[in-house]
Design a protein around this motif. Structure first.
Motif, mmCIF file in Angstrom:
data_model
loop_
_atom_site.group_PDB
_atom_site.id
_atom_site.type_symbol
_atom_site.label_atom_id
_atom_site.label_comp_id
_atom_site.label_asym_id
_atom_site.label_seq_id
_atom_site.Cartn_x
_atom_site.Cartn_y
_atom_site.Cartn_z
ATOM 1 N N GLY A 1 0.877 -1.455 -0.124
ATOM 2 C CA GLY A 1 0.047 0.045 0.076
ATOM 3 C C GLY A 1 0.603 1.320 -0.059
ATOM 4 N N LEU A 2 1.891 1.217 0.753
ATOM 5 C CA LEU A 2 2.703 2.317 0.758
ATOM 6 C C LEU A 2 3.463 2.645 -0.496
ATOM 7 C CD1 LEU A 2 4.249 1.811 4.475
ATOM 8 C CD2 LEU A 2 2.929 3.889 3.740
ATOM 9 N N LEU A 3 3.979 1.614 -1.269
ATOM 10 C CA LEU A 3 4.404 1.558 -2.382
ATOM 11 C C LEU A 3 3.669 2.115 -3.276
ATOM 12 C CD1 LEU A 3 6.380 -1.662 -2.570
ATOM 13 C CD2 LEU A 3 7.553 0.706 -2.901
ATOM 14 N N GLY A 4 2.283 1.791 -3.404
ATOM 15 C CA GLY A 4 1.287 2.210 -4.301
ATOM 16 C C GLY A 4 0.745 3.695 -4.350
ATOM 17 N N ILE A 5 0.729 4.079 -2.934
ATOM 18 C CA ILE A 5 0.536 5.575 -2.721
ATOM 19 C C ILE A 5 1.585 6.285 -3.125
ATOM 20 C CG2 ILE A 5 -0.240 7.300 -0.715
ATOM 21 C CD1 ILE A 5 -1.610 4.754 0.721
ATOM 22 N N SER A 6 2.783 5.885 -2.705
ATOM 23 C CA SER A 6 4.028 6.955 -2.967
ATOM 24 C C SER A 6 4.184 6.950 -4.458
ATOM 25 C CB SER A 6 5.528 5.985 -2.342
ATOM 26 O OG SER A 6 5.270 5.936 -1.156
ATOM 27 N N SER A 7 3.990 5.980 -5.161
ATOM 28 C CA SER A 7 3.898 5.687 -6.795
ATOM 29 C C SER A 7 3.056 7.007 -7.193
ATOM 30 C CB SER A 7 3.853 4.564 -7.298
ATOM 31 O OG SER A 7 3.870 4.437 -8.674
ATOM 32 N N ILE A 8 1.709 6.832 -6.623
ATOM 33 C CA ILE A 8 0.792 7.815 -7.268
ATOM 34 C C ILE A 8 0.971 9.192 -6.798
ATOM 35 C CG2 ILE A 8 -1.723 8.408 -7.116
ATOM 36 C CD1 ILE A 8 -2.037 5.093 -6.739
ATOM 37 N N ALA A 9 1.403 9.346 -5.325
ATOM 38 C CA ALA A 9 1.743 10.506 -5.340
ATOM 39 C C ALA A 9 2.819 11.477 -6.271
ATOM 40 C CB ALA A 9 2.080 10.597 -3.993
ATOM 41 N N LEU A 10 3.955 10.512 -6.278
ATOM 42 C CA LEU A 10 5.172 11.278 -7.179
ATOM 43 C C LEU A 10 4.539 11.413 -8.634
ATOM 44 C CD1 LEU A 10 7.813 12.083 -7.185
ATOM 45 C CD2 LEU A 10 8.581 9.992 -7.761
ATOM 46 N N GLY A 11 3.643 10.533 -9.114
ATOM 47 C CA GLY A 11 3.399 10.363 -10.348
ATOM 48 C C GLY A 11 2.330 11.566 -10.869
ATOM 49 N N THR A 12 1.901 12.154 -9.671
ATOM 50 C CA THR A 12 1.091 13.402 -9.936
ATOM 51 C C THR A 12 1.752 14.658 -10.188
ATOM 52 O OG1 THR A 12 0.850 13.772 -7.540
ATOM 53 C CG2 THR A 12 -0.813 12.378 -8.760
ATOM 54 N N LEU A 13 3.122 14.602 -9.903
ATOM 55 C CA LEU A 13 4.005 15.783 -9.796
ATOM 56 C C LEU A 13 4.620 15.763 -11.189
ATOM 57 C CD1 LEU A 13 5.479 15.343 -6.288
ATOM 58 C CD2 LEU A 13 3.382 16.554 -7.186
ATOM 59 N N VAL A 14 4.244 15.177 -12.146
ATOM 60 C CA VAL A 14 4.897 15.444 -13.395
ATOM 61 C C VAL A 14 4.891 16.846 -13.948
ATOM 62 C CG1 VAL A 14 5.064 14.682 -15.918
ATOM 63 C CG2 VAL A 14 4.198 13.051 -14.345
ATOM 64 N N PRO A 15 6.264 17.393 -14.438
ATOM 65 C CA PRO A 15 6.266 18.767 -14.692
ATOM 66 C C PRO A 15 5.418 19.062 -16.016
ATOM 67 C CG PRO A 15 8.488 17.714 -14.135
ATOM 68 C CD PRO A 15 7.581 16.738 -14.053
ATOM 69 N N GLY A 16 4.636 20.278 -15.952
ATOM 70 C CA GLY A 16 3.623 20.474 -16.790
ATOM 71 C C GLY A 16 2.320 19.998 -16.658
ATOM 72 N N GLY A 17 2.263 19.452 -15.353
ATOM 73 C CA GLY A 17 1.070 18.849 -15.211
ATOM 74 C C GLY A 17 0.252 19.970 -14.021
ATOM 75 N N PRO A 18 -1.002 19.632 -13.330
ATOM 76 C CA PRO A 18 -1.553 20.702 -12.702
ATOM 77 C C PRO A 18 -0.881 20.954 -11.505
ATOM 78 C CG PRO A 18 -2.717 18.574 -12.446
ATOM 79 C CD PRO A 18 -1.600 18.202 -13.393
ATOM 80 N N ILE A 19 0.313 20.068 -10.898
ATOM 81 C CA ILE A 19 0.581 20.527 -9.718
ATOM 82 C C ILE A 19 1.942 21.017 -9.682
ATOM 83 C CG2 ILE A 19 1.520 19.364 -7.538
ATOM 84 C CD1 ILE A 19 -0.816 17.395 -7.776
ATOM 85 N N GLU A 20 2.850 20.436 -10.470
ATOM 86 C CA GLU A 20 4.319 20.927 -10.635
ATOM 87 C C GLU A 20 4.213 21.876 -11.682
ATOM 88 O OE1 GLU A 20 7.174 21.957 -10.046
ATOM 89 O OE2 GLU A 20 7.886 20.201 -9.288
ATOM 90 N N THR A 21 4.042 23.201 -11.413
ATOM 91 C CA THR A 21 4.080 24.142 -12.236
ATOM 92 C C THR A 21 5.339 25.088 -12.331
ATOM 93 O OG1 THR A 21 3.010 25.732 -10.606
ATOM 94 C CG2 THR A 21 1.453 24.282 -12.063
ATOM 95 N N ARG A 22 6.304 24.796 -11.772
ATOM 96 C CA ARG A 22 7.419 25.510 -11.471
ATOM 97 C C ARG A 22 8.322 25.409 -12.867
ATOM 98 N NH1 ARG A 22 10.511 23.076 -6.292
ATOM 99 N NH2 ARG A 22 9.702 21.325 -7.374
ATOM 100 N N SER A 23 9.229 26.214 -13.368
ATOM 101 C CA SER A 23 9.896 26.230 -14.646
ATOM 102 C C SER A 23 11.510 25.811 -14.064
ATOM 103 C CB SER A 23 10.068 27.599 -15.185
ATOM 104 O OG SER A 23 11.198 27.562 -16.119
ATOM 105 N N PHE A 24 11.868 24.863 -14.969
ATOM 106 C CA PHE A 24 13.324 24.569 -14.745
ATOM 107 C C PHE A 24 13.998 24.708 -16.092
ATOM 108 C CE2 PHE A 24 10.516 21.652 -11.854
ATOM 109 C CZ PHE A 24 11.233 21.973 -10.746
ATOM 110 N N ALA A 25 13.599 25.643 -16.661
ATOM 111 C CA ALA A 25 14.472 26.104 -18.228
ATOM 112 C C ALA A 25 15.936 26.470 -18.089
ATOM 113 C CB ALA A 25 13.601 27.080 -18.791
ATOM 114 N N HIS A 26 16.319 26.645 -16.966
ATOM 115 C CA HIS A 26 17.595 26.994 -16.458
ATOM 116 C C HIS A 26 18.582 25.831 -16.282
ATOM 117 C CE1 HIS A 26 15.689 26.731 -12.697
ATOM 118 N NE2 HIS A 26 16.982 26.412 -11.958
ATOM 119 N N ILE A 27 17.933 24.670 -16.091
ATOM 120 C CA ILE A 27 18.726 23.396 -15.935
ATOM 121 C C ILE A 27 19.035 22.811 -17.140
ATOM 122 C CG2 ILE A 27 18.774 21.195 -14.653
ATOM 123 C CD1 ILE A 27 16.836 22.211 -12.646
#
Length: 177
Positions: free
Chosen positions: A11-37
């Motif tokens: 369960g912890l693996l599944g929840i952790s995977s889903i939580a991190l998966g929602t943070l894909v750049p360009g998605g609704p949550i991770e909106t920061r720019s990393f153009a300088h990297i």
């Protein structure tokens, strides 16, 4: 490995995977720019994150099947989650000129908290199983009829294509392309 701990770890693996998966750049949550990297650095980082998410989901199956190596892998994955979230929360990597959105902060704090029992339960299970018996993972024999299965090959190819798509999208979104 007890049934209850096995289910907690899965369960912890599944929840952790889903939580991190929602943070894909360009998605609704991770909106920061990393153009300088650097593009290569960002591509490698996104490859690592995608591998972490997909391998966590796959590992749930192997944990539930009580594979001897699965708890050791779960420990490594738990440490990876702790490292990823810890580096971002400490503003070490990735650094962005944009502020961290509140939803991102909440998910990263939750992910950090979830990684701690994941690591602890995995290590506890490893220690318990080592005390009971030394288990070896058998090397597949060339005459083993299960050494090549078409559904597994299709799954691996599909996951590879999905991973490449996610990495390309995440990297181009993070670069602002």
């Amino acid at each position: 490995m007890t049934l209850q701990i096995k289910h907690y770890v899965a369960g912890l693996l599944g929840i952790s995977s889903i939580a991190l998966g929602t943070l894909v750049p360009g998605g609704p949550i991770e909106t920061r720019s990393f153009a300088h990297i650097n593009l290569l650095t960002l591509g490698v980082f996104n490859t690592f994150l995608t591998t972490l998410v997909l391998s966590s989901l796959l590992l749930v199956y192997f944990i539930l099947q009580s594979k001897p190596w699965a708890m050791l892998t779960a420990t490594g994955i738990g440490l990876s989650y702790l490292g990823v979230y810890g580096l971002d929360l400490a503003k070490i990597f990735p650094i962005s000129p944009d502020a961290m959105p509140p939803a991102l902060l909440a998910i990263e704090i939750l992910g950090t908290i979830l990684s701690l029992p994941l690591i602890a339960l995995s290590i506890q299970t490893l220690q318990t199983s080592r005390q009971r018996t030394l288990t070896t993972v058998p090397f597949p024999h060339p005459n083993n009829p299960h050494r090549f299965q078409l559904p597994q090959t299709i799954l691996v190819i599909s996951l590879g294509i999905a991973a490449l798509t996610i990495i390309t999208f995440a990297t181009s979104s993070a670069m602002g392309l």
